[in-house]
Scaffold this active site. Structure first.
Site: not given
Length: 280
Positions: A44, A117, A154
């Site tokens: 990431e 995200k 993540c």
């Protein structure tokens, strides 16, 4: 003949020189491709150190629109040159909005699309809500030359809904670029094994491989030093770690999967047959 995909996860350290970080990632990807990898996952926000340890507006200068981002443009050229797919994590600026995003770059260097995200953490050492809006793309999958992939980012990996949604959309392999390590407010907290186990659970529950790429090493940013614990891995459809790194290694993990076998396994196992989507 069965459809086979060879996947790779990169585990490495990064510093505050964007060009050097991109070059290091390129070297790792070329190494993985030489060993047969077809879909290669960097960690990431590999463009810089993980800057979200503190709130500081200087980092907004590191964000770029999709088609202008140095990391994305380099990965496009690289993917085209060596014929691989690269899910590319980057700090995206879209007008006055900022996102933690992944551009899925196909084997011809084209951007298949982006995922932003969905789940944005906020806590000591991981103050992402200061920098990123919650993603507005919804969960997505991409039908690449090598198979259909889903990509979470993540903190998304802690939410089983994310993995299940991508599986229901047709994903055959799940990928998670990650930046996770120590908790600066409490040295006694170690999330490494729970971090692995939750994604191993996604592999079991959805009967498909999971690939997780984490950064590694101590980073000294503007706040307390952050020790990223690596431990990147590739899990098979039963959740077993078929490839993994420890907390300090740098390199690439590579593994091949028979996608036709996995499709048959999902059919026989029956989880999707028996899924009660009608129950809230």
């Amino acid at each position: 003949m069965s459809r086979t995909v060879t996947v790779a996860a990169i585990q490495t350290s990064y510093g505050q020189d964007m060009a050097a970080n991109i070059a290091k990632t390129e070297h790792m990807i070329r190494n993985a491709a030489q060993k047969g990898a077809q879909v290669i996952l960097p960690s990431e926000l590999f463009q810089n150190i993980y800057f979200c340890t503190t709130m500081d507006d200087r980092w907004f200068a590191e964000a770029y629109p999709l088609n202008e981002h140095p990391a994305v443009r380099k990965m496009q050229a690289l993917a085209k040159a060596i014929g691989v797919v690269i899910p590319t994590s980057f700090f995206e600026r879209d007008g006055d909005s900022y996102y933690n995003s992944v551009a899925v770059v196909d084997h011809e260097g084209e951007i298949m699309g982006i995922y932003r995200k969905s789940h944005i953490p906020d806590g000591p050492g991981y103050e992402e809500k200061y920098y990123f809006k919650p993603g507005n793309t919804g969960y997505k999958v991409w039908k690449t030359k090598f198979g259909t992939i889903g990509v979470g980012i993540c903190w998304d990996q802690w939410f089983p809904e994310c993995a299940r949604a991508m599986a229901l959309l047709g994903a055959e392999v799940l990928f998670y670029p990650t930046a996770i390590g120590s908790e600066p407010h409490d040295a006694g907290i170690d999330t490494c094994l729970p971090w692995q186990r939750v994604m191993q659970g996604h592999a079991v529950a959805n009967s498909m491989p999971v690939v997780a790429a984490n950064r590694v090493g101590i980073e000294k940013g503007l706040g307390a030093p952050q020790n990223f614990y690596g431990s990147s891995f590739i899990a098979d459809h039963k959740g077993a770690l078929v490839e993994s790194f420890d907390r300090s290694e740098q390199g690439v993990l590579i593994h091949s999967f028979d996608l036709d076998f996995l499709a048959q396994y999902r059919h026989e196992w029956g989880c999707f047959r028996d899924l009660r989507a009608d129950i809230d």
